[in-house]
Design a protein around this motif. Sequence first.
Motif, mmCIF file in Angstrom:
data_model
loop_
_atom_site.group_PDB
_atom_site.id
_atom_site.type_symbol
_atom_site.label_atom_id
_atom_site.label_comp_id
_atom_site.label_asym_id
_atom_site.label_seq_id
_atom_site.Cartn_x
_atom_site.Cartn_y
_atom_site.Cartn_z
ATOM 1 N N GLY A 246 0.810 -1.222 0.000
ATOM 2 C CA GLY A 246 0.000 0.000 0.000
ATOM 3 C C GLY A 246 0.839 1.265 0.000
ATOM 4 O O GLY A 246 0.450 2.273 -0.602
ATOM 5 N N ARG A 247 1.993 1.215 0.649
ATOM 6 C CA ARG A 247 2.824 2.411 0.786
ATOM 7 C C ARG A 247 3.790 2.606 -0.381
ATOM 8 O O ARG A 247 3.999 3.736 -0.840
ATOM 9 N N ASP A 248 4.394 1.494 -0.885
ATOM 10 C CA ASP A 248 5.548 1.616 -1.777
ATOM 11 C C ASP A 248 5.305 1.227 -3.226
ATOM 12 O O ASP A 248 6.031 1.681 -4.107
ATOM 13 N N ALA A 249 4.333 0.352 -3.500
ATOM 14 C CA ALA A 249 4.198 -0.213 -4.848
ATOM 15 C C ALA A 249 4.061 0.867 -5.919
ATOM 16 O O ALA A 249 4.679 0.772 -6.989
ATOM 17 N N ALA A 250 3.283 1.896 -5.649
ATOM 18 C CA ALA A 250 3.036 2.934 -6.653
ATOM 19 C C ALA A 250 4.263 3.790 -6.925
ATOM 20 O O ALA A 250 4.324 4.481 -7.948
ATOM 21 N N ALA A 251 5.254 3.762 -6.016
ATOM 22 C CA ALA A 251 6.454 4.581 -6.195
ATOM 23 C C ALA A 251 7.463 3.930 -7.133
ATOM 24 O O ALA A 251 8.431 4.571 -7.553
ATOM 25 N N HIS A 252 7.271 2.664 -7.466
ATOM 26 C CA HIS A 252 8.193 1.964 -8.365
ATOM 27 C C HIS A 252 8.093 2.543 -9.768
ATOM 28 O O HIS A 252 7.020 2.978 -10.200
ATOM 29 N N ARG A 253 9.211 2.546 -10.483
ATOM 30 C CA ARG A 253 9.177 3.109 -11.847
ATOM 31 C C ARG A 253 8.344 2.265 -12.795
ATOM 32 O O ARG A 253 7.905 2.740 -13.841
ATOM 33 N N SER A 254 8.135 1.002 -12.457
ATOM 34 C CA SER A 254 7.247 0.144 -13.236
ATOM 35 C C SER A 254 5.849 0.176 -12.625
ATOM 36 O O SER A 254 5.708 0.133 -11.402
ATOM 37 N N PRO A 255 4.797 0.228 -13.455
ATOM 38 C CA PRO A 255 3.443 0.210 -12.902
ATOM 39 C C PRO A 255 3.050 -1.140 -12.321
ATOM 40 O O PRO A 255 2.012 -1.251 -11.668
ATOM 41 N N ASN A 256 3.874 -2.159 -12.531
ATOM 42 C CA ASN A 256 3.523 -3.511 -12.086
ATOM 43 C C ASN A 256 4.552 -4.150 -11.157
ATOM 44 O O ASN A 256 4.179 -4.817 -10.194
ATOM 45 N N ALA A 257 5.836 -3.962 -11.421
ATOM 46 C CA ALA A 257 6.865 -4.673 -10.659
ATOM 47 C C ALA A 257 6.848 -4.327 -9.177
ATOM 48 O O ALA A 257 7.203 -5.156 -8.328
ATOM 49 N N GLY A 258 6.441 -3.108 -8.838
ATOM 50 C CA GLY A 258 6.442 -2.701 -7.444
ATOM 51 C C GLY A 258 5.512 -3.510 -6.564
ATOM 52 O O GLY A 258 5.771 -3.666 -5.364
ATOM 53 N N TRP A 259 4.452 -4.051 -7.127
ATOM 54 C CA TRP A 259 3.473 -4.789 -6.326
ATOM 55 C C TRP A 259 4.057 -6.072 -5.751
ATOM 56 O O TRP A 259 4.068 -6.251 -4.527
ATOM 57 N N PRO A 260 4.573 -6.987 -6.569
ATOM 58 C CA PRO A 260 5.166 -8.187 -5.973
ATOM 59 C C PRO A 260 6.459 -7.908 -5.220
ATOM 60 O O PRO A 260 6.754 -8.573 -4.225
ATOM 61 N N GLU A 261 7.250 -6.938 -5.682
ATOM 62 C CA GLU A 261 8.500 -6.633 -4.988
ATOM 63 C C GLU A 261 8.234 -6.083 -3.599
ATOM 64 O O GLU A 261 8.910 -6.446 -2.625
ATOM 65 N N ALA A 262 7.264 -5.182 -3.478
ATOM 66 C CA ALA A 262 6.928 -4.629 -2.166
ATOM 67 C C ALA A 262 6.370 -5.711 -1.250
ATOM 68 O O ALA A 262 6.689 -5.757 -0.057
ATOM 69 N N ALA A 263 5.539 -6.588 -1.799
ATOM 70 C CA ALA A 263 4.993 -7.684 -0.995
ATOM 71 C C ALA A 263 6.098 -8.599 -0.501
ATOM 72 O O ALA A 263 6.114 -9.015 0.667
ATOM 73 N N MET A 264 7.048 -8.947 -1.386
ATOM 74 C CA MET A 264 8.176 -9.782 -1.007
ATOM 75 C C MET A 264 9.017 -9.106 0.064
ATOM 76 O O MET A 264 9.411 -9.729 1.062
ATOM 77 N N ALA A 265 9.305 -7.818 -0.128
ATOM 78 C CA ALA A 265 10.126 -7.078 0.834
ATOM 79 C C ALA A 265 9.464 -7.047 2.209
ATOM 80 O O ALA A 265 10.110 -7.325 3.230
ATOM 81 N N GLY A 266 8.181 -6.705 2.246
ATOM 82 C CA GLY A 266 7.488 -6.639 3.524
ATOM 83 C C GLY A 266 7.398 -7.987 4.208
ATOM 84 O O GLY A 266 7.570 -8.094 5.429
#
Length: 329
Positions: A246-266
Motif C-alpha cells: 500500500g505504501r511503496d508499490a506505486a512509487a516503483h518506476r514500473s506500474p507492475n513490478a512494485g506490487w510483488p517486490e513490495a509484498a516480497m520485501a514486507g
Amino acid sequence: MLFFPLFITLPVAAAAAILEGLWGYPVALLKTIGHPVMWIGALIDRLDTTLNRPEHTEHARRLLGLIALLLIILIPLVFTNVLLHIGYALLPGSVMIGVQAVLTTAFIAQKSLWTHVRAVGIGLRRNGLAGGRQAVSQIVGRDTSVLDEAGIVRAALESLAENFSDGVVAPLFWAALFGLPGAVFYKAVNTADSMIGHLTPRHAAFGMAAAKLDDLINLPASRLAAFCLICAAPSATRRRARNAVGRDAAAHRSPNAGWPEAAMAGALGLRLAGPRIYSGVTVDDAWMGDGTPDATIEDLDRGLVLYRRACGLLVALLLTASVLAMIEA
C-alpha cells in the motif's frame, strides 16, 4: 478455437500449473525442437531487423512497431488456432483439455524460476561472491560485478518477485480466461516487451506499443501476485507485507513490478529495489519495504519458501475456481 468457456479454461490453467511445477520444460525437448518462446523471439528479431530501420522517422518507427506487434501476436495465435482445430477434430473434448494443459506448461516459468534463483544461493555458498555474481547475472540485467552479498541476494529476490508475476501468475491468469491461446497471447506480448520494449535510441519508438501493451496486460497479474505473496507470508509479517504494498508499490518506476517486490520485501522484513547500476548508469529507483537492505543467504532461502507457498496458493485458487465453473456449467 481461440475462445473457450471458463469450465474448460480454468481446468486447463490449474492442470498446467500443477504439471509445470512438477516437470518444467523437458531438457530433451529443448535440445530437440527448442522452446516456443525461442520461436517467438526469432520472429521478433526478424521483424526488428526488417522493419526497424534507422532512416525511418520516429513516427514511422512507432507505426511499424505497432504493425510488428500485431504480427508477433497474430502469427503464434493463428498457429495455435490451427493446432487446436486439428486436435478437436481428432480427439474428444475431454482429452483436449489435457492437451491444452500440457501445451500451456511451455509458457509458464514456475520451476525454472525456482531453479535459477536457488542457483544464486548455491553459488554464494560454494564459491562466494564470484559464484553468486555469476549465478545472479543469469536472471538480472544490472551490473553484477559490483554487488556484495546483500546486493546479490536483493537482486535475486527482486527477480523472484517480479518474475513470479510475469512468468507464473500472468500466463496462468490469461490461460484461466482463454486457455492455451491466452497463454500464447500473453507470452508473445511479454517476449516482445523484453526484446524491443526498451527506452534505447533503437527501440524507444519501435518498441513503444509492445511496452505499453505489456504494462496493460500485466496489471491484473501483478496485483494478484502481490495478493498471493501477502497471503503466503508468515502471520507475523503479513500485515507488514500488506502495508509495504500500500505504501511503496506505486512509487516503483514500473506500474507492475512494485506490487510483488513490495509484498516480497514486507514479508521478509527487507528493503528491495532502490538504486541500481545498469551499464554503468545508476538508476535511482524507490525502495520497496521498510526493513533492512542487508539481505543474507538465509533471506534468499526464506524468499524461496515464500515463493513456493505463493505458487501453492495460486494453484489452490485455480482449482477452486475450476470446481465452481464446472458446477455452474
